[in-house]
Structure formats: C-alpha cells, structure tokens
Design a protein around this motif. Structure first.
Motif, short mmCIF file in Angstrom:
data_model
loop_
_atom_site.label_atom_id
_atom_site.label_comp_id
_atom_site.label_asym_id
_atom_site.label_seq_id
_atom_site.Cartn_x
_atom_site.Cartn_y
_atom_site.Cartn_z
N LEU A 1 -57.48 -5.31 28.65
CA LEU A 1 -57.91 -4.25 29.57
C LEU A 1 -57.81 -4.71 31.02
O LEU A 1 -58.27 -4.04 31.93
N LEU A 2 -57.17 -5.87 31.19
CA LEU A 2 -56.90 -6.37 32.54
C LEU A 2 -55.41 -6.68 32.68
O LEU A 2 -54.76 -7.06 31.70
N VAL A 3 -54.92 -6.51 33.89
CA VAL A 3 -53.52 -6.86 34.14
C VAL A 3 -53.44 -7.58 35.47
O VAL A 3 -54.20 -7.28 36.39
N GLN A 4 -52.52 -8.56 35.53
CA GLN A 4 -52.43 -9.30 36.78
C GLN A 4 -51.42 -8.64 37.70
O GLN A 4 -50.28 -8.40 37.30
N GLY B 1 -51.35 -11.28 42.19
CA GLY B 1 -52.25 -12.43 42.11
C GLY B 1 -53.70 -12.09 41.77
O GLY B 1 -54.57 -12.95 41.83
N GLU B 2 -53.95 -10.84 41.41
CA GLU B 2 -55.35 -10.47 41.11
C GLU B 2 -55.42 -9.78 39.75
O GLU B 2 -54.48 -9.10 39.34
N TRP B 3 -56.56 -9.95 39.08
CA TRP B 3 -56.74 -9.25 37.80
C TRP B 3 -57.30 -7.86 38.08
O TRP B 3 -58.34 -7.72 38.70
N ARG B 4 -56.54 -6.86 37.66
CA ARG B 4 -56.98 -5.48 37.90
C ARG B 4 -57.18 -4.76 36.57
O ARG B 4 -56.53 -5.10 35.58
N PRO B 5 -58.05 -3.73 36.58
CA PRO B 5 -58.29 -3.02 35.32
C PRO B 5 -57.07 -2.21 34.87
O PRO B 5 -56.36 -1.62 35.69
N ILE B 6 -56.81 -2.25 33.58
CA ILE B 6 -55.83 -1.35 32.98
C ILE B 6 -56.55 -0.72 31.78
O ILE B 6 -56.49 -1.20 30.67
#
Ligand code: ARG
Length: 591
Positions: free
Chosen positions: A308-311, A314-319
């Motif tokens: 449920l996270l995607v990089q 350079g940052e982990w964002r919600p998917i």
C-alpha cells in the motif's frame, strides 16, 4: 500405493538422520532435516546430499572428514552401496541393483505408481481461467486455464480436496458498456452470425468512446447502475450475454478436457459489497478519501514489503486499495475481498490459489495485505505467469494484429498436427488420424505452456511445439506410443515372477531410477506450483526410454532380461500416460 513404498530419497533422508545421531554431541538441532536430492550427475550416483558441508559450518569441522564420519555410521543394508565422498564434501548414494529390481517389480502392481498420498491434506480452492463476459477467451487466458488445471489434477491425485472455481468477470463497468453498445450500436446480422464477436465489438467500441466522451461514460454508468439495481430489461440482456460467453468458453473447456466445480462470477458477491465496505469503515481498516473509500497502509510493515506504499521521488507515498468509488460503484478489489470471505467461511477453503497473469501482482499483494489486516490466516497465493510472445518478442498477435482467439489457435494446432499424422501414418483409418491429430494438436499447445517456467514470458512457436524432437508433446507422445507398440506385439501376456527381475545394463538402470522417482517429483510440483518440473521429469524419462530401447532388445532378449525389460517398458508406459494426464494431455495409442 503399496504399503511400505517409501521413496528412496525419504529412506536415505531417514538413514542420514540416524547416522547423524551420534555425531556432534547434541549440537545438531533435533528438527534438522538433511536434504537429499536426485544426483545432478548420474555417473557418480543416484542421489546426493550436501549435509556434511552444511553441518561442517555449524560444527566448525572439515566437511570431508565429517562426510566420512557420517558414512561410517550410515546403515546401507537393503538400500544402497557404501556411499562415496566427492568434491568438497558431497556424499553420493547408489541404490543397489537388487533393490532397484524389486522396486520396479512393486511398481508393476501399484496403481499409484509409487506416489504416496500427502500426509496432511487440505481443501484447496483454485481460481483459474476466469474469462470476462462479452469477450471470447483469448490466448492470454490459455496460461491460466492450462496451469490451473494441471495444479488441480496434481493436487487431487496427491489426496487434496480441490474446488476448481471459474471466477468469471460478469459485473461492473464493462457490463454497462456492453449494455449501452447493445442499445445504440447493435448489428443484428453480425450478432446472429457470431454473437460473441459482436459483443466484443460493442464492448471495444463503447469502451473507446467512453474514454474520450464523458457523456457516453455517464450513459454507461447509468446502464450499470440500472443492471445492479435489478432493472428487468438489463438483467435479461445481461443473462443472455453470460450465456453466450459461457457457451463459447464451454466448447473450449470441452476440447481441453477442463472441468470446474463452481462457476461463481463476480456478480455472485454483489449483495455483500455494500455491507462489507461499511464493516471495513467501522473496523477502521478503510477510510474516506476524496469522496472515495480506500484502504491505506497501516505502516506496520517494512515499506519495501508494504503493497500500500510506493516509492516516488525518494519518498514512500500511499498507493491505496480503493473499495468504493466516488460515484458509489464498487471496485475489482471489493469483489475480491468479499470473495475471500465466502471462500473461507462458506466453502471452508484452507488455501486459495489465484492463477492470474503477473500484471495483476499489485492487486493481489494488496488483497492479501487487506486479508492479513482483517485477521484472515488462510493461505493465499498468487500463482503468477508472464506473457505469451510472438517471434518478434512482442505480445503474440494474429496476422491482422488482433489478439488470437483460443479456439482458432487450437484449430490451427490440430490442422498442423494432422499434416504430420497424414505424412507419418497414412495407413491408419481416417477417423483415427483425426483423433490422433486432435490429441497431438491440443497436447502440443498445452505442453508448450506447461514445459515453460511459468513466471517467464515465452515465445509461441508452431515449429517448436510440433517438432518430433526436443521437449515437445509429439516427442513425449511418440515415446508413449513406442511403449504401447511393444505390448501390442505381446498381446496382453504380462506376468513377471518376482524373483526373475534383474537389472544390470546402464540403460536399464537409468530408466529404473527415473521410474522410482515419480513419487518424489509430484509433491514438489505443489510446493512452488511449477508444472514444468513434471514436464522436465517426463522428458528425461522419455529420453532415457528412447536410448534404452535402442540399446536393449526387449522381446528377443533371454530371461531374466526379457521380463525385466518388459516390466520397465510397462512401467514407463504407465508413468508417461499418467504424467501426461496430469498435464491434461491424453496420448493416443498409436501415431
Ligand atoms: N476476470 C479477470 C481477468 O480476466 C481475472 C480474474 C482473476 N480472479 C480473481 N479472483 N481476481 O483479468
């Protein structure tokens, strides 16, 4: 299976465990199980283990010395010759010829061909094939259908209870698009001539239109909502679409000899979706976001493992996993979550396998994560596979540039097989040649699929799959047919007194060992769901048989070689037929 027929690899493993007992003064953990595998180079033995090398590290000793200590303690009686050490500390085992001969004798009377039922059996639900309504099954569905069926057959034979479920796509947005197309663009003549291809045309046309025209998209949505709220006209049309799709698919399943226990489409779960979303909201698993309902990461996994996270940058964002759209419609994922509940609670599945192409990997990773968060501990696995490519390494297409329909692919395979059969066996009667061509053609398409490592893409090549040499269906079928021809000459005279079997030639030995390994290979197929292990095994057996047959006369040999060789031919014949059947291939008796 005949009682007491434990595989050689299991016997060797047990004796190794016994031999390790006195070594290491309790430094070897009790649950340690040495790994014994079939030899990679059969000149040095039939089986090998690297146990001495593994343990030497823990015990801080020299692996070759440890190996010789193990060999000293190893009980060879009634099983193998004195084991030998090779290289850095491998131990090689050679089964004695007497034990081999008596095992082959047992196999001649064993319906299960030396394959034990699994100790702990489970109820396994396999979701495979799963075509979509208003679309004909295309070559892309072939992988799911053929791989899923092979896993189902193997699991059943090993004693598991299997529920084969065809989870057809019969709900949601595409249904509204076909309904809208039907009401606005139907060509009645084309529909009468070929209903399924007219439905496909309507779907593709409207899908395109609604992508560029929000007005049409809106109309389609209205049709979907009408259908889902029980509008009689739409409901009747929709039922007709399903019937047309399934009857087309059924023709193909019949040809492929594929059977389902249930065909519960996505629509079956519709009633459960609204309450499910409410429950997930109440449980705090889902939340509102921009008018839609989504499941976000719980942030308790390593981000690298969190679907449920995607990089990005350079940052982990919600998917997030969306379960209700802004407009109130439900998503593919919502249905799949509801489907898990039904499979676990009502169908009581212990394990669920999804045989679906790897483009849906993220969907399944998210689905399994949602299940984990909901405390579902049923084993869920995505059995992913790659694409089928053409000679140009691009996705396989017809000359016209469209995705080939599965039915046409099978027709062409059979036509091509027919030419080979006509050439090779013009003396056989017409209807028999037609039957052989059907079996070889369909078998070739299946075998081409199942002999590949499923996770990679593969190139679809008529020449390769129909070649009489190589790892192909015609080669395998040819080996089987050869075994059968011996028995036609023998006219059913099959009896071997137990003490008359005697193995001495290298060629006899090498198929004998292979035959004894059938019971070792089949359980492995379910470990990682790789039918190509079975295909490779059968290919090696067929190769071994061809060279045995060239080197060793059978019917004209003296006793005890004659009985031994007949027993080897008979067992090879049965293992080949059985293994091909597990791959879903039924070999003809002649070709
Ligand atoms: N109908 C889907 C497709 O053709 C495959 C469904 C796979 N099964 C599932 N439970 N999602 O892409």
């Amino acid at each position: 299976m005949i009682e007491g027929m434990v595989t050689f690899s299991e016997q060797l493993t047990q004796r190794l465990i016994d031999a390790l007992g006195p070594i290491g003064h309790g430094n070897i953990q009790e649950e340690f199980i040495p790994v014994v595998t079939a030899a990679t180079d059969t000149r040095f033995g039939d089986y090998q283990t690297n146990v001495a090398m593994t343990l030497a590290k823990t015990l801080r000793t020299n692996p070759r010395e440890l190996a010789s200590q193990i060999i000293e303690n190893f009980d060879v009686s009634g099983l193998c010759d004195t084991p030998e050490i090779a290289g850095p500390g491998f131990i090689n085992f050679r089964i004695t010829n007497d034990i081999l001969a008596s095992r082959i004798y047992s196999l001649t009377g064993d319906e299960r061909l030396g394959v034990a039922l699994e100790n702990s059996t489970k109820r396994l639900l396999i979701d495979f094939s799963s075509p979509n309504v208003a679309k004909p099954m295309h070559i892309g569905h072939i992988r799911s259908t053929i791989i899923g069926d092979c896993i189902a057959r193997t699991a059943r034979f090993l004693g598991h209870e299997v529920i084969a479920d065809n989870h057809i796509g019969d709900w949601g947005t595409p249904m509204g698009q076909v309904l809208y197309g039907w009401k606005n663009h139907l060509n009645e003549n084309d529909f009468t001539a070929n209903p399924i291809s007219e439905l496909l045309r309507l779907y593709q046309l409207v899908k395109q239109q609604s992508e560029s025209d929000p007005e049409i998209a809106e109309q389609c949505l209205k049709e979907t909502v009408k259908l889902q709220s029980g509008d009689p006209e739409n409901l009747a049309l929709w039922k007709q679409f399903i019937e047309i799709t399934l009857s087309g698919a059924q023709e193909i399943y019949k040809r492929l000899d594929i059977h389902f226990d249930t065909t519960l489409g996505e629509s079956f779960y519709d009633q459960h979706l609204a309450p499910l979303v409410e429950r997930l909201l109440a449980e705090g698993i889902a939340q509102e976001s921009d008018g839609a309902i989504c499941i976000f990461s719980s942030n308790d996994l390593d981000p690298k493992e969190d679907p449920l996270l995607v990089q990005r940058d350079g940052e982990w964002r919600p998917i997030p996993c969306m379960i209700r759209k802004k407009d109130g419609g439900f998503n593919y994922a919502t249905t799949d979550i509801a489907t898990i509940d039904y499979r676990v609670n009502d169908q009581k599945a212990d394990e669920i396998l999804y045989v679906v192409d790897d483009r849906q990997s993220l969907h399944f990773r998210q689905l399994f994560e949602v299940a984990r968060r909901r405390g579902i501990n049923t084993c869920l696995r995505h059995i992913a596979f790659g694409k089928i490519l053409g000679d140009d390494r691009k996705p396989f297409k017809t000359r016209e540039g469209t995705v080939p329909a599965l039915g046409n692919v099978l027709d062409e395979a059979v036509d091509r097989a027919r030419k080979i059969v006509d050439e090779k066996s013009s003396e056989l009667p017409e209807d028999e040649r037609a039957d052989i061509a059907e079996k070889i053609g369909v078998g070739a398409v299946k075998y081409a699929e199942l002999s590949q490592a499923r996770s990679s893409d593969y190139i679809f090549s008529w020449e390769k799959m129909l070649a009489l040499q190589g790892n192909t269906a015609p080669y395998m079928i040819n080996a089987y047919v050869r075994t059968r021809s011996i028995f036609r000459k023998l006219e059913g005279n099959l009896e071997y007194p137990a003490d008359s079997l005697s193995i001495s030639e290298a060629a006899e030995r090498s198929i004998a060992i292979k035959l004894c390994q059938y019971g070792e290979i089949l359980p492995q197929i379910l470990c990682d769901h790789r039918p190509n292990l079975l295909a490779s095994y059968l290919y090696e057996l067929a190769q071994g048989f061809h060279s045995f047959y060239e080197q060793c006369p059978v019917l004209n040999a003296e006793e005890p070689a004659r009985s031994t060789r007949i027993a080897l031919c008979d067992t090879t014949s049965r293992v080949l037929r059985h293994g091909l059947n597990l791959l879903g291939i039924s070999p003809p008796e002649r070709m």
